[in-house]
Scaffold this active site. Structure first.
Site, mmCIF file in Angstrom:
data_model
loop_
_atom_site.group_PDB
_atom_site.id
_atom_site.type_symbol
_atom_site.label_atom_id
_atom_site.label_comp_id
_atom_site.label_asym_id
_atom_site.label_seq_id
_atom_site.Cartn_x
_atom_site.Cartn_y
_atom_site.Cartn_z
ATOM 1 N N ASP A 1 2.838 5.631 -6.688
ATOM 2 C CA ASP A 1 3.987 5.545 -5.775
ATOM 3 C C ASP A 1 5.313 5.492 -6.519
ATOM 4 O O ASP A 1 6.354 5.825 -5.951
ATOM 5 C CB ASP A 1 3.841 4.318 -4.862
ATOM 6 C CG ASP A 1 2.684 4.480 -3.907
ATOM 7 O OD1 ASP A 1 2.583 5.558 -3.295
ATOM 8 O OD2 ASP A 1 1.865 3.561 -3.797
ATOM 9 N N HIS B 1 -1.898 -2.442 -9.742
ATOM 10 C CA HIS B 1 -2.956 -1.825 -8.946
ATOM 11 C C HIS B 1 -4.164 -2.734 -8.918
ATOM 12 O O HIS B 1 -4.475 -3.386 -9.912
ATOM 13 C CB HIS B 1 -3.356 -0.453 -9.532
ATOM 14 C CG HIS B 1 -4.055 0.404 -8.536
ATOM 15 N ND1 HIS B 1 -5.409 0.339 -8.332
ATOM 16 C CD2 HIS B 1 -3.567 1.295 -7.649
ATOM 17 C CE1 HIS B 1 -5.730 1.185 -7.365
ATOM 18 N NE2 HIS B 1 -4.641 1.767 -6.932
ATOM 19 N N HIS C 1 0.880 -1.187 0.000
ATOM 20 C CA HIS C 1 0.000 0.000 0.000
ATOM 21 C C HIS C 1 0.911 1.230 0.000
ATOM 22 O O HIS C 1 1.785 1.357 -0.856
ATOM 23 C CB HIS C 1 -0.928 -0.107 1.216
ATOM 24 C CG HIS C 1 -2.065 0.859 1.294
ATOM 25 N ND1 HIS C 1 -2.450 1.672 0.256
ATOM 26 C CD2 HIS C 1 -2.914 1.152 2.329
ATOM 27 C CE1 HIS C 1 -3.487 2.410 0.643
ATOM 28 N NE2 HIS C 1 -3.794 2.125 1.900
#
Ligand code: COA
Length: 383
Positions: free
Chosen positions: A324, A271, A227
């Site tokens: 990210d 994802h 995450h």
């Protein structure tokens, strides 16, 4: 439990809608915060406007925005000495403690001084949301400065939330582009419907527990590298690739082949929802490159390496980068210590968490799903 392909698809609640929200919509092509698309917000809004939108529920008027910004500025100095000196003591005594753990501890302590701690009513929860939003950069900055052997500094009421984050960590007023890049990254990170940490916060809130408890749980969930922790892990992975390929004995392609052969998860890729790419990633990559080229040209090479890795991932696995991935490179170009990347994510996602905690409390039913039992048949204790 056996994990045939069909069964594996539903593990981790994949593909299952488990509740309603008016805060955010996520689909293959769009990310929408209360009706506004993310690219529109990243191009035209400030983080404070987005925070107000998420917490209060509508786009602020200029008067509402001024009042909100003023309130946040005042609340930044609201943390008690006990919280800040504990953060500094942890930095001195256990400097290896991860900043996410320190942030979780600090928020847990801050709960004891918050006069609204046990009040789950909407007015009290909005006040707590603002206090948490205002003070998280102070905790992050105080911790980083203590790690650097520096005294804490006061927040600057003339600076935005994003600029204060940088100021409180470094003691240097950020330039215009640094403040805007940080602001955009916070807008992109602010909210994402029922992601793991937000879902965690809603589960905790659904027991009639309080906002600080729900936020502490959410921080624990965000920390993992599947995450929010992926922004740190992605940068560490790029550093490994850079080091392993520096001598010329190994190419980036060979590094990736080895990772695929070892069945490694490449951090910052993939994802649960976006299978054709995370549109936040392209927005942040562009801002990161702009920052690197203008302010720190030596760091442009990380984006070139990132592009090479990204191309191999797409060609070989058809897996796209998530937000990210460019975040790691962008914060690195800005000189931010890697272990602070996920706490900075918290300084943004606190808005989404608090919006969801308020929504949960306002129409609550305890979240308590069922499990399919796979243990032994009924046994007799004395049998
Ligand atoms: C985000 C993530 C947890 C989603 O998990 P998920 O929804 O269970 O993953 P999926 O079911 O889509 O994975 C499908 C396939 O792609 C592979 N895959 C997904 N992400 C991958 C990655 N980052 N690197 C390598 N392979 C990956 C999986 O191993 C799986 O392969 P298989 O079918 O051969 O078993 C996962 O992509 C991941 O671990 N990414 C790296 C961590 C990260 O960047 N997290 C931040 C998310 S915003």
């Amino acid at each position: 439990m056996s994990t045939t392909k069909k069964e594996a698809d539903t593990r981790g609640l994949a593909g299952q809608t488990i509740g309603e929200t008016a805060v955010c919509a996520v689909n293959q092509t769009q990310l929408i915060y209360r009706g506004y698309e993310i690219a529109d917000l990243a191009a035209n809004a400030s983080f404070e406007e987005v925070a107000f939108l998420l917490l209060v529920g509508h786009k602020p008027s200029s008067g509402e925005l001024d009042a909100f910004s003023e309130e946040l500025a005042q609340m930044r100095s609201g943390l008690g000495e006990g919280v800040l000196s504990t953060v500094e003591r942890i930095a001195r005594e256990t400097p290896d403690a991860h900043p996410m753990d320190v942030l979780r501890t600090a928020i847990s302590l801050a709960a004891h001084e918050d006069p609204d701690c046990g009040d789950n009513g909407p007015e009290a929860e909005l006040r707590k949301s603002k206090r948490l939003l205002a003070t998280i950069p102070v905790i992050v900055g105080t911790h980083q400065r203590a790690l650097d052997g520096l005294p804490r500094i006061e927040s600057d009421p003339s600076l935005s939330h994003a600029a204060n984050l940088l100021w409180l960590m470094t003691g240097q007023k950020p330039g215009e582009i640094a403040a805007r890049v940080m602001d955009v990254s916070l807008i992109l990170y602010a909210e994402h419907d029922f992601n793991a940490s937000t879902f965690t916060s809603r589960v905790i809130a659904s027991t009639n527990s309080d906002m600080h408890s729900a936020v502490c749980g959410a921080i624990g969930a965000l920390k993992g590298n599947l995450h929010g922790g992926a922004n740190e892990a992605a940068m560490e992975m790029l550093k490994d690739i850079m080091e392993d390929t520096a001598s010329g004995d190994m190419t980036v392609d060979a590094w990736m082949e080895r990772a695929f052969a070892e069945k490694r998860k490449l951090m910052g890729f993939g994802h649960r929802v976006y299978k054709n790419g995370d549109h936040r990633a392209g927005i942040l990559r562009d801002w990161g490159i702009r920052y690197a080229e203008q302010e720190n040209p030596d760091t442009r090479k990380w984006f070139d390496l990132g592009d090479a890795v990204q191309k191999i991932m797409l060609d070989s696995k058809n897996i796209h980068p998530n937000v990210d991935f460019p975040c790691g490179m962008t914060y690195f170009a800005m000189g931010i210590p890697v272990p602070q990347y996920t706490p900075i994510f918290v300084a943004s996602r606190i808005t989404g968490w608090c919006a969801h905690i308020m929504e949960q409390h306002q129409n609550n039913r305890i979240i308590r799903p069922l499990a399919e039992y796979t243990g032994p048949e009924l046994l007799e204790w004395n049998g």
